[in-house]
Design an enzyme around this catalytic site. Structure first.
Site, mmCIF file in Angstrom:
data_model
loop_
_atom_site.group_PDB
_atom_site.id
_atom_site.type_symbol
_atom_site.label_atom_id
_atom_site.label_comp_id
_atom_site.label_asym_id
_atom_site.label_seq_id
_atom_site.Cartn_x
_atom_site.Cartn_y
_atom_site.Cartn_z
ATOM 1 N N HIS A 194 0.875 -1.188 0.000
ATOM 2 C CA HIS A 194 0.000 0.000 0.000
ATOM 3 C C HIS A 194 0.905 1.229 0.000
ATOM 4 O O HIS A 194 1.855 1.303 0.785
ATOM 5 C CB HIS A 194 -0.869 -0.083 1.261
ATOM 6 C CG HIS A 194 -1.774 1.070 1.511
ATOM 7 N ND1 HIS A 194 -2.332 1.838 0.517
ATOM 8 C CD2 HIS A 194 -2.256 1.578 2.685
ATOM 9 C CE1 HIS A 194 -3.104 2.757 1.074
ATOM 10 N NE2 HIS A 194 -3.059 2.639 2.381
ATOM 11 N N GLU A 217 0.244 4.403 0.759
ATOM 12 C CA GLU A 217 0.032 5.532 1.672
ATOM 13 C C GLU A 217 1.309 5.760 2.491
ATOM 14 O O GLU A 217 1.973 4.793 2.918
ATOM 15 C CB GLU A 217 -1.189 5.282 2.589
ATOM 16 C CG GLU A 217 -1.605 6.567 3.282
ATOM 17 C CD GLU A 217 -2.999 6.523 3.930
ATOM 18 O OE1 GLU A 217 -3.631 5.455 3.963
ATOM 19 O OE2 GLU A 217 -3.437 7.588 4.401
ATOM 20 N N ASP A 258 2.264 6.372 5.402
ATOM 21 C CA ASP A 258 2.589 5.748 6.698
ATOM 22 C C ASP A 258 3.239 4.379 6.504
ATOM 23 O O ASP A 258 3.813 3.826 7.445
ATOM 24 C CB ASP A 258 1.369 5.666 7.623
ATOM 25 C CG ASP A 258 0.130 5.065 6.989
ATOM 26 O OD1 ASP A 258 -0.030 5.183 5.762
ATOM 27 O OD2 ASP A 258 -0.678 4.474 7.720
ATOM 28 N N HIS A 298 -8.103 0.348 1.757
ATOM 29 C CA HIS A 298 -9.024 1.416 1.518
ATOM 30 C C HIS A 298 -8.564 2.396 0.433
ATOM 31 O O HIS A 298 -9.184 3.456 0.278
ATOM 32 C CB HIS A 298 -9.269 2.179 2.826
ATOM 33 C CG HIS A 298 -7.993 2.881 3.317
ATOM 34 N ND1 HIS A 298 -7.961 4.227 3.540
ATOM 35 C CD2 HIS A 298 -6.768 2.410 3.554
ATOM 36 C CE1 HIS A 298 -6.727 4.574 3.944
ATOM 37 N NE2 HIS A 298 -6.014 3.482 3.967
ATOM 38 N N ASP A 319 -3.386 -2.546 5.867
ATOM 39 C CA ASP A 319 -4.319 -1.842 6.761
ATOM 40 C C ASP A 319 -5.441 -2.749 7.292
ATOM 41 O O ASP A 319 -5.976 -2.502 8.390
ATOM 42 C CB ASP A 319 -4.953 -0.649 6.036
ATOM 43 C CG ASP A 319 -4.028 0.563 6.010
ATOM 44 O OD1 ASP A 319 -3.130 0.658 6.861
ATOM 45 O OD2 ASP A 319 -4.211 1.424 5.129
ATOM 46 N N HIS A 345 -0.634 -2.026 11.118
ATOM 47 C CA HIS A 345 -0.750 -1.236 12.356
ATOM 48 C C HIS A 345 -1.157 -2.173 13.493
ATOM 49 O O HIS A 345 -2.020 -3.050 13.302
ATOM 50 C CB HIS A 345 -1.847 -0.176 12.246
ATOM 51 C CG HIS A 345 -1.628 0.866 11.195
ATOM 52 N ND1 HIS A 345 -0.679 1.855 11.298
ATOM 53 C CD2 HIS A 345 -2.268 1.077 10.021
ATOM 54 C CE1 HIS A 345 -0.739 2.638 10.236
ATOM 55 N NE2 HIS A 345 -1.691 2.190 9.436
HETATM 56 FE FE1 FEO Z 1 -3.856 3.400 4.425
HETATM 57 FE FE2 FEO Z 1 -2.104 2.738 7.252
HETATM 58 O O1 FEO Z 1 -2.405 3.487 5.555
#
Ligand code: FEO
Length: 394
Positions: free
Chosen positions: A78, A80, A82, A144, A163, A222
């Site tokens: 992903h 993103e 982070d 997402h 995620d 996460h």
């Molecule tokens: Fe969709 Fe934890 O980044």
């Protein structure tokens, strides 16, 4: 900074963000982690990276088990930031690493952030031999972001889910058998509600793919790693993605001189009398992301605002904007509010809720100045009648 062993030659090498309190509007009272995983095989492989300011923490953890220059493959499940923010810092060390990401969207997104890099686009079901182990890539678009994918490692049967199944939950413990498990489930629910909820259909599709895999461990990007409690988290995701509703009711309001608050309590009484479990949220004290987590499973939502300078209060407007972006299932709503003159807010709340996949239970309820006991009693009676009529029709 040490790597944490997940399985033989597989390590968690992520970062703990103890002080994260806001993730683009999502209030993260428990902080978060950015999970990266290192697989030592003939091809040294890193699954995802971490947020840019934590690059040195990740590199230190990798260095505790192997020279990061030896990394051959970085899988970007992903784009993103982070999870990809530490990519440039890592590639300065791992100069020969190739980046495996979703064909199309993954390459497009990573190129937008980091420019031309040695990307390899992978498609649904494509496999990559690491030596003794094999990774299989499965796209999970819009869970997402368009680029999302998961990677499944055999023979350990580890799903690197990015995620999905994650939690914004900083802790020293890395697995569900070590951590405060009820807290992990609370944070997984809050995470789903605040990040994944609008994509229930896509999540259900991704879950049907997962159902065919003999998953023994889920390593999200996460929070904690799921080992013993995989059936529970899969079952919760199944319920959440279907938009399963319960008998709770969210009554969300702000108040200037307690009149809208009194109306909220009159509505609360109506739902109690009808056998529901109302929960009240005064926006002066409650944050949007906690309310969204609770409201996810409600069949009914009531939102109230006094009229302030011809408008609803800014706190209510903020909640409704956040709710509009995230509400994943149809609810019946009540708009209400008190006013002195003008009295625009109940209609504004009514309009805003109508634009949120919600349908009105009854017309907006409005009262001038301080409500009398009789007026409050009438609100309770009207709302209770509307609930009963709606129940009889369904
Ligand atoms: Fe969709 Fe934890 O980044």
């Amino acid at each position: 900074m040490q790597a944490v062993k997940i399985s033989e030659n597989i390590y968690w090498v992520g970062a703990i963000d103890w002080n994260l309190r806001n993730f683009h509007g999502y209030e993260t009272e428990k902080g978060s982690t950015y999970n990266a995983y290192l697989i030592l095989d003939e091809k040294i492989t890193l699954i995802d990276t971490v947020k840019e300011p934590f690059a040195s923490e990740m590199i230190a953890r990798i260095s505790s088990v192997i020279d990061p220059a030896k990394i051959d493959i970085v899988v970007c499940n992903h784009a993103e930031p982070d999870h990809s923010g530490a990519l440039p810092a890592l590639l300065k060390i791992a100069k020969n690493a190739k980046i495996y990401t979703a064909f199309g969207a993954g390459i497009k997104d990573l190129t937008a952030y980091y420019g031309e890099l040695p990307y390899v686009g992978v498609k649904n079901g494509e496999t990559l031999s690491l030596g003794k182990r094999t990774l299989t890539f499965v796209p999970t678009p819009m869970v997402h972001w368009p680029d999302n994918m998961v990677s499944f490692l055999t023979p350990e049967n580890i799903l690197f889910s990015n995620d999905a199944f994650g939690q914004h939950y900083a802790s020293d413990e890395r697995t569900d058998t070590e951590c405060d498990l009820p807290e992990a489930f609370i944070q997984a629910r809050k995470y789903y509600a605040n990040i994944v909820q609008p994509y229930g259909m896509q999540t259900a599709k991704a879950l049907s793919v997962c159902a065919d895999l003999p998953i023994e461990t889920i390593c999200p990007s996460h929070g904690i790693v799921w080992t013993k409690h995989i059936p529970q988290i899969l079952s919760l995701y199944n319920d959440w993605s279907k938009g399963t509703q319960d008998d709770t009711v969210a009554i969300v309001f702000d108040t200037m001189w307690h009149s809208t608050e009194a109306m909220a309590h009159a509505i609360e009484t109506a739902f109690l009398n009808a056998g529901f479990k109302p929960r009240l949220y005064n926006l002066h004290y409650c944050n949007n992301s906690d309310i969204i987590a609770d409201a996810m499973s409600c069949k009914y939502i009531a939102v109230g605002s006094p009229t302030l300078n011809n408008n609803m209060m800014p706190s209510v407007a903020s909640f409704l904007t956040y709710f509009k972006g995230l509400n994943g299932n149809k609810k019946k709503f009540i708009a209400f509010g008190s006013y002195g003159w003008g009295g625009q807010s109940p209609d504004q709340v009514f309009e805003a809720l109508s634009a949120c996949k919600c349908e009105p239970l009854l017309p907006a309820i409005r009262l001038a100045y301080k409500p009398s006991e009789d007026q409050l009693k009438k609100i309770t009676e009207d709302v209770q009648s509307a609930i009963q009529a709606e129940q009889e029709n369904n």
